[in-house]
Design a protein around this motif. Structure first.
Motif, mmCIF file in Angstrom:
data_model
loop_
_atom_site.group_PDB
_atom_site.id
_atom_site.type_symbol
_atom_site.label_atom_id
_atom_site.label_comp_id
_atom_site.label_asym_id
_atom_site.label_seq_id
_atom_site.Cartn_x
_atom_site.Cartn_y
_atom_site.Cartn_z
ATOM 1 N N HIS A 1 22.271 -50.268 -36.861
ATOM 2 C CA HIS A 1 21.890 -51.666 -36.691
ATOM 3 C C HIS A 1 20.775 -51.726 -35.658
ATOM 4 C CE1 HIS A 1 24.635 -50.862 -33.388
ATOM 5 N NE2 HIS A 1 24.043 -51.843 -32.729
ATOM 6 N N GLY A 2 20.112 -52.799 -35.601
ATOM 7 C CA GLY A 2 19.162 -53.034 -34.519
ATOM 8 C C GLY A 2 17.905 -52.204 -34.583
ATOM 9 N N THR A 3 17.582 -51.618 -33.450
ATOM 10 C CA THR A 3 16.272 -51.016 -33.264
ATOM 11 C C THR A 3 16.324 -49.494 -33.240
ATOM 12 O OG1 THR A 3 16.557 -51.163 -30.890
ATOM 13 C CG2 THR A 3 15.475 -53.021 -31.971
ATOM 14 N N THR A 4 15.146 -48.887 -33.334
ATOM 15 C CA THR A 4 15.013 -47.437 -33.296
ATOM 16 C C THR A 4 13.990 -47.058 -32.238
ATOM 17 O OG1 THR A 4 15.476 -47.302 -35.667
ATOM 18 C CG2 THR A 4 14.474 -45.375 -34.644
ATOM 19 N N ASP A 5 14.432 -46.318 -31.225
ATOM 20 C CA ASP A 5 13.548 -45.819 -30.180
ATOM 21 C C ASP A 5 13.495 -44.300 -30.312
ATOM 22 O OD1 ASP A 5 12.185 -45.114 -27.877
ATOM 23 O OD2 ASP A 5 13.273 -46.511 -26.586
ATOM 24 N N VAL A 6 12.545 -43.819 -31.103
ATOM 25 C CA VAL A 6 12.427 -42.388 -31.377
ATOM 26 C C VAL A 6 12.094 -41.617 -30.101
ATOM 27 C CG1 VAL A 6 11.169 -40.629 -32.679
ATOM 28 C CG2 VAL A 6 11.893 -42.732 -33.804
ATOM 29 N N ARG A 7 11.249 -42.189 -29.258
ATOM 30 C CA ARG A 7 10.921 -41.512 -27.998
ATOM 31 C C ARG A 7 12.178 -41.281 -27.164
ATOM 32 N NH1 ARG A 7 5.956 -42.109 -24.142
ATOM 33 N NH2 ARG A 7 6.775 -41.092 -22.290
ATOM 34 N N LEU A 8 13.021 -42.293 -27.055
ATOM 35 C CA LEU A 8 14.270 -42.151 -26.324
ATOM 36 C C LEU A 8 15.118 -41.033 -26.926
ATOM 37 C CD1 LEU A 8 16.385 -43.114 -24.244
ATOM 38 C CD2 LEU A 8 17.176 -44.720 -25.989
ATOM 39 N N ALA A 9 15.185 -40.971 -28.234
ATOM 40 C CA ALA A 9 15.954 -39.923 -28.906
ATOM 41 C C ALA A 9 15.428 -38.540 -28.539
ATOM 42 C CB ALA A 9 15.914 -40.124 -30.412
ATOM 43 N N LEU A 10 14.111 -38.382 -28.579
ATOM 44 C CA LEU A 10 13.521 -37.080 -28.272
ATOM 45 C C LEU A 10 13.661 -36.729 -26.792
ATOM 46 C CD1 LEU A 10 10.393 -37.251 -30.568
ATOM 47 C CD2 LEU A 10 12.503 -35.941 -30.928
ATOM 48 N N GLU A 11 13.563 -37.715 -25.916
ATOM 49 C CA GLU A 11 13.787 -37.465 -24.489
ATOM 50 C C GLU A 11 15.234 -37.064 -24.225
ATOM 51 O OE1 GLU A 11 12.429 -41.120 -22.730
ATOM 52 O OE2 GLU A 11 10.355 -40.400 -22.588
ATOM 53 N N SER A 12 16.164 -37.714 -24.895
ATOM 54 C CA SER A 12 17.582 -37.377 -24.752
ATOM 55 C C SER A 12 17.845 -35.961 -25.261
ATOM 56 C CB SER A 12 18.455 -38.374 -25.519
ATOM 57 O OG SER A 12 18.303 -39.673 -24.990
ATOM 58 N N ALA A 13 17.214 -35.608 -26.364
ATOM 59 C CA ALA A 13 17.355 -34.251 -26.910
ATOM 60 C C ALA A 13 16.784 -33.218 -25.943
ATOM 61 C CB ALA A 13 16.662 -34.152 -28.264
ATOM 62 N N ALA A 14 15.625 -33.506 -25.366
ATOM 63 C CA ALA A 14 15.008 -32.582 -24.408
ATOM 64 C C ALA A 14 15.919 -32.379 -23.204
ATOM 65 C CB ALA A 14 13.648 -33.100 -23.968
ATOM 66 N N PHE A 15 16.545 -33.449 -22.726
ATOM 67 C CA PHE A 15 17.469 -33.340 -21.604
ATOM 68 C C PHE A 15 18.647 -32.446 -21.982
ATOM 69 C CE2 PHE A 15 21.300 -34.775 -19.406
ATOM 70 C CZ PHE A 15 20.931 -34.521 -18.099
ATOM 71 N N GLN A 16 19.215 -32.654 -23.156
ATOM 72 C CA GLN A 16 20.338 -31.825 -23.600
ATOM 73 C C GLN A 16 19.917 -30.362 -23.731
ATOM 74 O OE1 GLN A 16 23.615 -32.601 -24.001
ATOM 75 N NE2 GLN A 16 23.092 -34.615 -23.182
ATOM 76 N N LEU A 17 18.748 -30.129 -24.321
ATOM 77 C CA LEU A 17 18.286 -28.755 -24.525
ATOM 78 C C LEU A 17 17.939 -28.039 -23.231
ATOM 79 C CD1 LEU A 17 16.102 -29.074 -27.726
ATOM 80 C CD2 LEU A 17 18.255 -27.849 -27.479
ATOM 81 N N SER A 18 17.657 -28.788 -22.191
ATOM 82 C CA SER A 18 17.314 -28.150 -20.915
ATOM 83 C C SER A 18 18.474 -27.322 -20.371
ATOM 84 C CB SER A 18 16.873 -29.201 -19.884
ATOM 85 O OG SER A 18 17.974 -29.999 -19.487
ATOM 86 N N GLY A 19 19.674 -27.617 -20.798
ATOM 87 C CA GLY A 19 20.841 -26.862 -20.364
ATOM 88 C C GLY A 19 21.223 -25.719 -21.283
ATOM 89 N N SER A 20 20.479 -25.528 -22.346
ATOM 90 C CA SER A 20 20.795 -24.483 -23.314
ATOM 91 C C SER A 20 20.277 -23.127 -22.859
ATOM 92 C CB SER A 20 20.175 -24.830 -24.670
ATOM 93 O OG SER A 20 20.355 -23.755 -25.570
ATOM 94 N N LYS A 21 21.038 -22.099 -23.179
ATOM 95 C CA LYS A 21 20.623 -20.732 -22.880
ATOM 96 C C LYS A 21 19.991 -20.050 -24.102
ATOM 97 C CE LYS A 21 24.096 -20.044 -19.284
ATOM 98 N NZ LYS A 21 24.512 -21.398 -19.108
ATOM 99 N N ALA A 22 19.855 -20.782 -25.175
ATOM 100 C CA ALA A 22 19.313 -20.215 -26.410
ATOM 101 C C ALA A 22 17.854 -19.816 -26.238
ATOM 102 C CB ALA A 22 19.431 -21.228 -27.546
ATOM 103 N N LYS A 23 17.470 -18.728 -26.900
ATOM 104 C CA LYS A 23 16.069 -18.305 -26.879
ATOM 105 C C LYS A 23 15.206 -19.284 -27.658
ATOM 106 C CE LYS A 23 17.062 -13.412 -26.443
ATOM 107 N NZ LYS A 23 16.962 -12.099 -27.090
ATOM 108 N N ARG A 24 15.725 -19.750 -28.766
ATOM 109 C CA ARG A 24 15.003 -20.703 -29.615
ATOM 110 C C ARG A 24 15.782 -22.014 -29.629
ATOM 111 N NH1 ARG A 24 13.945 -19.699 -35.921
ATOM 112 N NH2 ARG A 24 15.662 -21.125 -36.175
ATOM 113 N N LYS A 25 15.180 -23.039 -29.091
ATOM 114 C CA LYS A 25 15.845 -24.349 -28.995
ATOM 115 C C LYS A 25 15.327 -25.259 -30.108
ATOM 116 C CE LYS A 25 16.319 -23.652 -24.105
ATOM 117 N NZ LYS A 25 16.061 -24.115 -22.759
ATOM 118 N N ILE A 26 16.244 -25.917 -30.778
ATOM 119 C CA ILE A 26 15.905 -26.721 -31.949
ATOM 120 C C ILE A 26 16.462 -28.131 -31.790
ATOM 121 C CG2 ILE A 26 16.252 -26.986 -34.436
ATOM 122 C CD1 ILE A 26 16.572 -23.927 -34.543
ATOM 123 N N THR A 27 15.659 -29.107 -32.169
ATOM 124 C CA THR A 27 16.113 -30.493 -32.247
ATOM 125 C C THR A 27 16.065 -30.918 -33.705
ATOM 126 O OG1 THR A 27 15.291 -31.039 -30.048
ATOM 127 C CG2 THR A 27 15.622 -32.873 -31.572
#
Length: 96
Positions: free
Chosen positions: A58-84
């Protein structure tokens, strides 16, 4: 998001959990982001899938917010290849 798209999101979450059970996150977003499963917190996959399936688009879509949230989550990953994996109609209706 509903119907087949929502089922696809739940399936994607399940597949990520099978591929990297200790190193994945699921973030729902609209005009705010919501951590269904954070990178740092273990959570049973059935609870994650149930939460994804209970989402109602419902409502609105803030793609930038989604990608920023993903980047924050991935910053804690130990993976060599990080994927969103972004599942959205990607029609930006709010944010920058």
């Amino acid at each position: 998001m509903s119907g087949e798209r929502l089922a696809s999101a739940a399936l994607a979450a399940a597949m990520c959990s099978l591929r990297a059970p200790q190193d994945f996150a699921v973030v729902a977003f609209g005009d705010r982001s919501y951590e269904v499963k954070s990178m740092t917190s273990p959570r049973p996959i059935d609870a994650v899938i149930n939460d994804v399936l209970s989402l109602r688009g419902h409502g609105t879509t803030d793609v930038r917010l989604a990608l920023e949230s993903a980047a924050f989550q991935l910053s804690g990953s130990k993976a060599k290849r990080k994927i969103t994996l972004l599942l959205s109609d990607a029609e930006v209706t709010t944010g920058r």
